[in-house]
Design a protein around this motif. Structure first.
Motif, short mmCIF file in Angstrom:
data_model
loop_
_atom_site.label_atom_id
_atom_site.label_comp_id
_atom_site.label_asym_id
_atom_site.label_seq_id
_atom_site.Cartn_x
_atom_site.Cartn_y
_atom_site.Cartn_z
N GLN A 122 0.82 -1.21 0.00
CA GLN A 122 0.00 0.00 0.00
C GLN A 122 0.85 1.26 0.00
O GLN A 122 0.42 2.30 -0.51
CB GLN A 122 -0.95 0.00 1.20
N TRP A 123 2.04 1.19 0.52
CA TRP A 123 2.91 2.37 0.59
C TRP A 123 3.20 2.95 -0.79
O TRP A 123 3.42 4.15 -0.91
CB TRP A 123 4.21 2.04 1.33
N VAL A 124 3.18 2.11 -1.87
CA VAL A 124 3.47 2.65 -3.21
C VAL A 124 2.37 3.58 -3.69
O VAL A 124 2.61 4.45 -4.52
CB VAL A 124 3.76 1.56 -4.27
N ASN A 125 1.15 3.40 -3.17
CA ASN A 125 0.02 4.23 -3.58
C ASN A 125 0.12 5.67 -3.06
O ASN A 125 -0.54 6.56 -3.59
CB ASN A 125 -1.30 3.62 -3.09
N GLN A 126 0.91 5.87 -2.02
CA GLN A 126 1.08 7.20 -1.44
C GLN A 126 2.51 7.72 -1.59
O GLN A 126 2.97 8.54 -0.82
CB GLN A 126 0.72 7.19 0.05
N THR A 127 3.21 7.24 -2.60
CA THR A 127 4.61 7.62 -2.80
C THR A 127 4.81 8.18 -4.20
O THR A 127 4.28 7.63 -5.17
CB THR A 127 5.53 6.39 -2.59
N LEU A 128 5.58 9.25 -4.29
CA LEU A 128 5.96 9.80 -5.59
C LEU A 128 7.36 9.30 -5.94
O LEU A 128 8.22 9.20 -5.07
CB LEU A 128 5.95 11.33 -5.56
N PHE A 129 7.56 9.02 -7.23
CA PHE A 129 8.82 8.47 -7.71
C PHE A 129 9.33 9.29 -8.90
O PHE A 129 8.54 9.89 -9.64
CB PHE A 129 8.65 7.02 -8.18
N ALA A 130 10.63 9.26 -9.09
CA ALA A 130 11.28 9.84 -10.28
C ALA A 130 12.42 8.90 -10.64
O ALA A 130 12.99 8.23 -9.77
CB ALA A 130 11.80 11.23 -10.00
N GLY A 131 12.75 8.84 -11.92
CA GLY A 131 13.82 7.95 -12.32
C GLY A 131 14.63 8.49 -13.48
O GLY A 131 14.24 9.45 -14.15
N ARG A 132 15.76 7.84 -13.69
CA ARG A 132 16.60 8.15 -14.84
C ARG A 132 16.82 6.86 -15.61
O ARG A 132 16.85 5.77 -15.03
CB ARG A 132 17.91 8.79 -14.42
N GLY A 133 16.95 7.00 -16.94
CA GLY A 133 17.05 5.82 -17.77
C GLY A 133 18.26 5.83 -18.66
O GLY A 133 18.96 6.83 -18.82
N ARG A 134 18.47 4.65 -19.26
CA ARG A 134 19.52 4.48 -20.24
C ARG A 134 19.13 3.35 -21.17
O ARG A 134 18.28 2.51 -20.84
CB ARG A 134 20.87 4.20 -19.57
N SER A 135 19.75 3.34 -22.32
CA SER A 135 19.53 2.27 -23.29
C SER A 135 20.44 1.10 -22.95
O SER A 135 21.61 1.30 -22.60
CB SER A 135 19.85 2.80 -24.70
N VAL A 136 19.90 -0.12 -23.00
CA VAL A 136 20.70 -1.34 -22.84
C VAL A 136 20.47 -2.22 -24.05
O VAL A 136 19.57 -1.96 -24.85
CB VAL A 136 20.36 -2.08 -21.52
N SER A 137 21.26 -3.27 -24.20
CA SER A 137 21.26 -4.04 -25.44
C SER A 137 19.90 -4.59 -25.84
O SER A 137 19.59 -4.66 -27.02
CB SER A 137 22.26 -5.20 -25.32
N ASP A 138 19.06 -4.94 -24.87
CA ASP A 138 17.76 -5.54 -25.20
C ASP A 138 16.57 -4.67 -24.81
O ASP A 138 15.44 -5.12 -24.80
CB ASP A 138 17.64 -6.92 -24.57
N GLY A 139 16.83 -3.40 -24.45
CA GLY A 139 15.72 -2.53 -24.05
C GLY A 139 16.19 -1.30 -23.31
O GLY A 139 17.03 -0.55 -23.78
N VAL A 140 15.64 -1.13 -22.10
CA VAL A 140 15.97 0.03 -21.27
C VAL A 140 16.18 -0.39 -19.83
O VAL A 140 15.70 -1.44 -19.39
CB VAL A 140 14.87 1.11 -21.33
#
Length: 148
Positions: A122-140
């Motif tokens: 339930q904690w994920v329902n009240q949490t804000l997230f941010a992320g950073r990405g990169r390209s990898v050989s089969d996706g991200v």
């Protein structure tokens, strides 16, 4: 306010280029597998999921993603996010050759929203997230942080 590391998400993708349209070049990247690994969230990407990516004339791609993953202890968590990718030369070369980039090679940011019905998450329902990405050989691959 601070960012606290929560998990790493790696997603295998199968891309299909729809092509240029009235809003930009559309690419649909279907999730074919993947993992979530962190201290509190661990599991695998399951079921239907895709990114309906739109590449604009400004050199940026805008993400529109919906997917779900199943935790190692059996809960299903829905995730959706928007994001922005700067299509640098290095990013474009990696995308065309199944290569990899580093997180620093492009501006690649996401704002995941997670939804869970399972009481343990339930904690994920009240949490804000941010992320950073990169390209990898089969996706991200993403590093996702909780915003405190």
């Amino acid at each position: 306010m601070e960012l606290v590391y929560e998990y790493t998400q790696r997603v295998q993708l199968e891309r299909r280029i729809v092509g240029p349209g009235p809003y930009g070049t559309r690419v649909v990247a279907s999730a074919t597998g993947g993992t979530i690994r962190g201290q509190r969230l661990n599991g695998k990407v399951v079921g239907a999921g895709a990114d309906w990516l739109l590449i604009g004339a400004d050199g940026y791609a805008r993400l529109d993603v919906r997917a779900q993953f199943e935790t190692d202890d059996g809960a299903v968590i829905y995730v959706s996010y928007g994001g922005l990718i700067e299509r640098t030369e290095r990013f474009q070369a990696a995308s065309q050759s199944s290569g990899e980039t580093r997180f620093e090679d492009q501006y690649f940011r996401i704002t995941p929203r997670l939804e869970a019905g399972d009481e343990r998450y339930q904690w994920v329902n009240q949490t804000l997230f941010a992320g950073r990405g990169r390209s990898v050989s089969d996706g991200v691959e993403f590093e996702v942080f909780r915003i405190t």
